[in-house]
Design an enzyme around this catalytic site. Structure first.
Site, PDB file in Angstrom:
ATOM      1  CB  CYS A 118      81.687  71.611 108.566  1.00  0.00           C
ATOM      2  SG  CYS A 118      82.978  72.578 109.200  1.00  0.00           S
ATOM      3  NE  ARG A 171      81.828  64.817 106.775  1.00  0.00           N
ATOM      4  CZ  ARG A 171      82.129  64.612 105.789  1.00  0.00           C
ATOM      5  NH1 ARG A 171      82.000  63.881 105.366  1.00  0.00           N
ATOM      6  NH2 ARG A 171      83.049  65.116 105.852  1.00  0.00           N
ATOM      7  CD1 TRP A 198      86.342  68.862 114.342  1.00  0.00           C
ATOM      8  CD2 TRP A 198      87.483  70.256 113.013  1.00  0.00           C
ATOM      9  NE1 TRP A 198      86.926  68.858 114.446  1.00  0.00           N
ATOM     10  CE2 TRP A 198      88.310  69.040 113.611  1.00  0.00           C
ATOM     11  CE3 TRP A 198      87.903  70.765 111.975  1.00  0.00           C
ATOM     12  CZ2 TRP A 198      89.922  68.921 113.929  1.00  0.00           C
ATOM     13  CZ3 TRP A 198      89.420  71.361 112.415  1.00  0.00           C
ATOM     14  CH2 TRP A 198      90.716  70.566 113.232  1.00  0.00           C
ATOM     15  CG  ASN A 257      81.125  71.282 105.422  1.00  0.00           C
ATOM     16  OD1 ASN A 257      80.620  72.340 106.319  1.00  0.00           O
ATOM     17  ND2 ASN A 257      80.726  70.264 104.835  1.00  0.00           N
ATOM     18  N   GLY A 258      84.416  74.361 105.131  1.00  0.00           N
ATOM     19  CA  GLY A 258      86.050  75.192 104.507  1.00  0.00           C
ATOM     20  C   GLY A 258      86.345  76.135 105.099  1.00  0.00           C
ATOM     21  CD  GLU A 307      96.439  53.187 112.295  1.00  0.00           C
ATOM     22  OE1 GLU A 307      97.034  54.600 111.728  1.00  0.00           O
ATOM     23  OE2 GLU A 307      95.333  52.714 112.640  1.00  0.00           O
ATOM     24  CE  LYS A 362      93.221  54.185 115.000  1.00  0.00           C
ATOM     25  NZ  LYS A 362      93.724  54.149 113.195  1.00  0.00           N
ATOM     26  CD  GLU A 402      93.199  58.397 115.411  1.00  0.00           C
ATOM     27  OE1 GLU A 402      93.104  58.902 114.293  1.00  0.00           O
ATOM     28  OE2 GLU A 402      93.101  56.528 114.990  1.00  0.00           O
ATOM     29  CG  HIS A 437     119.786  56.016 118.533  1.00  0.00           C
ATOM     30  ND1 HIS A 437     120.776  56.098 118.413  1.00  0.00           N
ATOM     31  CD2 HIS A 437     119.288  55.299 117.494  1.00  0.00           C
ATOM     32  CE1 HIS A 437     121.751  55.060 118.248  1.00  0.00           C
ATOM     33  NE2 HIS A 437     120.178  54.063 118.030  1.00  0.00           N
ATOM     34  CE  LYS A 458      86.482  57.545 108.489  1.00  0.00           C
ATOM     35  NZ  LYS A 458      87.827  56.345 109.283  1.00  0.00           N
TER      36      LYS A 458
HETATM   37  C1  G6P Z   1      91.862  61.589 110.053  1.00  0.00           C
HETATM   38  C2  G6P Z   1      91.241  60.482 110.244  1.00  0.00           C
HETATM   39  C3  G6P Z   1      91.687  59.060 110.072  1.00  0.00           C
HETATM   40  C4  G6P Z   1      92.300  59.273 108.601  1.00  0.00           C
HETATM   41  C5  G6P Z   1      93.231  60.889 108.259  1.00  0.00           C
HETATM   42  C6  G6P Z   1      93.300  61.039 106.686  1.00  0.00           C
HETATM   43  O1  G6P Z   1      92.643  61.920 110.808  1.00  0.00           O
HETATM   44  O2  G6P Z   1      90.429  60.830 111.520  1.00  0.00           O
HETATM   45  O3  G6P Z   1      91.382  57.850 110.745  1.00  0.00           O
HETATM   46  O4  G6P Z   1      93.287  58.402 108.154  1.00  0.00           O
HETATM   47  O5  G6P Z   1      91.913  61.770 108.177  1.00  0.00           O
HETATM   48  O6  G6P Z   1      91.878  60.397 106.440  1.00  0.00           O
HETATM   49  P1  G6P Z   1      91.558  59.862 104.656  1.00  0.00           P
HETATM   50  O7  G6P Z   1      90.444  60.187 104.214  1.00  0.00           O
HETATM   51  O8  G6P Z   1      92.909  60.963 103.544  1.00  0.00           O
HETATM   52  O9  G6P Z   1      92.574  58.448 104.442  1.00  0.00           O
END
Ligand code: G6P
Length: 608
Positions: A2, A27, A74, A100-101, A481, A485, A488, A504, A603
């Site tokens: 948010c 975000r 969000w 927010n929260g 990772e 990617k 996501e 396995h 984000k």
């Molecule tokens: C969210 C983002 C990711 C990020 C993760 C941790 O899921 O979409 O890209 O890696 O949060 O965020 P941070 O800001 O703590 O690295």
């Protein structure tokens, strides 16, 4: 997640609020809204979906207002509908709140308020706040907000306006970031500096439990005990161009391509070639204190957690200390074994991830020394750790983290180097690491020249429904990772696995339709991973591999090889991860996905 923007001053508020909200779009959100005071009355407009819907709705109404609040939501409590979008108002339609929260006792508060005759219009936890303010109002908005806040359990960053005090925004923070942007005869409230950067670089970050009354002429702060407070003004040291796309189709592509520069910035001034070590000014840990550390725990979420895994491998190999990596969300509720001889490192791009912040506080409560590896300067985690390493990677806007990942690994390499030199590493080994780190930005430039090659490759895999990523050693976290990617941003199911562990389970999935991506640079496990490639080929799987330039052993075995320059084993992830970022990006673009704002993702995840 948010986003909050508020404005009070002489200018027209609506366009300023919309512009601020656009800066926060990155975000992640699923509805948006704003409230302004027009001729002594509150006007609220909200819409489900992206900002364009809200703008279209606003296009039909002309406001003249000089105070207002806006929000991107969000969804957590209640679906992403226009009714549940913020701002929320009281029964009288006088007070508007953005939040927010999560308010954890909203159920009980709602029941209490309904019993007293308040009528609710949404399913959100937030709506209890304007009703509480209405309940407590006795002539002062500030006092009513303070009284309402005393009833709340959970986390919040809130901003409140009232039609009765059209020159005032009341803002408060507990758990969710909030700042005041200071202008000339005007002021802003925002959850993120990007929202105000076009108008001011001077900001005051609210601390835990703090509240602010913001008017065009200035602001007054109160601490958690309601005592008046004066705080230092911080200057944002990046400019508007760093948060704009600058000719790139997407922020994600821009940030992938910026990596030689972001890496240079992470390393700048920190490499001491002669001494074969690193200078890390912000650790706040004396060498004797570091020498007393018996164990390291690294905790993080998402991509930052993958960087932590690379750090585990580096620190154990080079500094010879036991390291454990744990998801922050698990660490915080697990009664972890942490004491004053444990060093807890938290890694976070945003410095605001709720679980990582809670894990940090838990570690501090148990007496551990804490370090942060953080990108966002002035963020909550950066302020609460005992010391740390800033990434200096610049703002990362694309939801899928790219340049922060490579900078996080570089920061971990610097820390490994420094700690290693205090323990097991010789000066010669130290110098070798320094030289290898110094070469990396240029080597990354070479990797980025493969952009067209990766784009052509992406074309062939656009219709894949499952992809397996395999790696070993330092490149096992890169496989995780790479898979993250892809899933996501392209919504293709992808899994990362240690290459040998494939036998396995995931091997059962392999057939000629299943692309398998090996992260296989020439390193200590090269021969081993070749056997794993053979196992996939024997089952008809299609193999793509990230290999070291001139690797004549793996290249003939695979359908497609993408070559990276040679570096030390521990630094290979910085180079091998980049082709996988590009691959995910081009596949997602070809599939027509919203790369910078993938569905359902945020984000910075500021709720647990
Ligand atoms: C969210 C983002 C990711 C990020 C993760 C941790 O899921 O979409 O890209 O890696 O949060 O965020 P941070 O800001 O703590 O690295």
């Amino acid at each position: 997640m948010c986003g909050i923007v508020g404005y009070v001053g002489p200018r027209q508020a609506t366009p300023l609020l919309l512009e601020g909200l656009k800066r926060l779009e990155y975000r992640g959100y699923d509805s948006a809204g704003l409230a302004v005071v027009v001729d002594g009355a509150l006007v609220v407009q909200k819409a489900a979906g992206k900002m364009a819907v809200l703008e279209a709705q606003l296009g039909r109404v002309a406001f003249s207002a000089t105070v207002g609040l806006a929000h991107t939501r969000w969804a957590t409590h209640g679906a992403p509908t226009s009714r549940n979008a913020h701002p929320h108002t009281d029964c009288g339609g006088v007070v508007a709140v953005v939040h927010n929260g999560i308010i954890e006792n909203s159920g009980a508060l709602r029941t209490m308020l309904e019993e007293r005759g308040h009528r609710f219009a949404s399913e959100t936890d937030t709506e209890v706040i304007p009703h509480l303010i209405e309940q407590f109002y006795q002539g002062s908005l500030e006092d009513a907000v303070a009284a309402a806040l005393r009833e709340l359990e959970g986390a919040y960053g809130i901003a409140v306006i009232s039609a009765r005090e059209p020159d005032t925004i009341v803002a408060a923070r507990r758990g969710s970031p909030l700042l005041i942007g200071l202008g000339e005869g005007e002021n802003f409230v925002a959850s993120d500096p990007s929202a105000v950067l076009a108008h001011t670089r001077s900001v005051v970050y609210l601390g835990e439990g703090e509240m602010a009354v913001v008017r065009p002429s200035g602001h007054q702060l109160r601490d958690q005990h309601a005592a008046p407070l004066t705080k230092e003004i911080s200057q944002i040291d990046w400019d508007l161009s760093t948060i704009e796309r600058g000719g790139y189709a997407h922020f994600m592509l821009k940030e992938i391509c910026e990596q030689p520069e972001s890496l240079r910035n992470t390393l700048r001034g920190r490499l001491l070639e002669e001494e074969g070590t690193a200078r890390l000014g912000g650790l706040n840990l004396a060498p004797e204190e570091l020498a007393r550390v018996e164990r390291i725990v690294i905790t993080a979420c998402g991509t930052s957690w993958h960087a932590a895994l690379v750090g585990e491998y580096m620190l154990e190999e080079m500094a010879r200390l036991p390291v454990e990596v744990e998801y922050a969300s698990e660490f915080r509720y697990r009664n972890p074994m942490v004491d004053e001889r444990t060093l807890v490192i938290v890694i976070s791009q945003s410095g605001e991830t709720a679980d990582t912040l809670a894990a940090l506080r838990e570690a501090k409560r148990r007496g551990a020394r804490t370090l942060g590896i953080v990108n966002q300067v002035g963020s909550t985690i950066a302020r609460e750790v005992d010391g740390g390493i800033y990434l200096h990677a610049g703002p990362e806007i694309g939801v899928a983290s790219t340049k922060a990942f490579t900078s996080q690994i570089a920061a971990l390499a610097l820390f490994t180097l420094m700690l290693g030199r205090l323990r097991a590493l010789s000066i010669l080994q130290g110098r070798e690491i320094v030289r290898a780190l110094r070469r990396l930005p240029e080597q990354l430039e070479a990797v980025l020249t493969k952009r067209d090659e990766v784009e052509a490759l992406a074309e062939r895999y656009v219709r894949a429904t499952n992809v397996l990523y395999l790696g070993r050693g330092y490149n096992f976290p890169v496989a995780l990772e790479g898979a993250l990617k892809l899933k996501e941003i392209s919504y293709i199911h992808a899994e990362g696995y240690p290459a040998a562990e494939m036998k396995h389970g995931p091997i059962a999935l392999i057939d000629e339709l299943m692309p398998v991506i090996f992260v296989a640079p020439r390193d200590g496990v090269h021969a081993k991973i070749m056997s794993n490639i053979e196992e996939v080929r024997a089952r008809g799987g299609r193999v793509i591999a990230v290999v070291t330039e001139g690797d004549g052993a793996i290249t003939p075995l695979v359908d497609h090889a993408i070559a990276i320059p040679e570096t030390m084993d521990m630094l290979t992830p910085i180079l091998t991860s980049v082709p996988l970022q590009l691959l995910a990006y081009f596949v997602a673009v070809r599939r027509g996905c919203n790369v910078d704002q993938p569905r359902n993702l945020a984000k910075s995840v500021t709720v647990e």
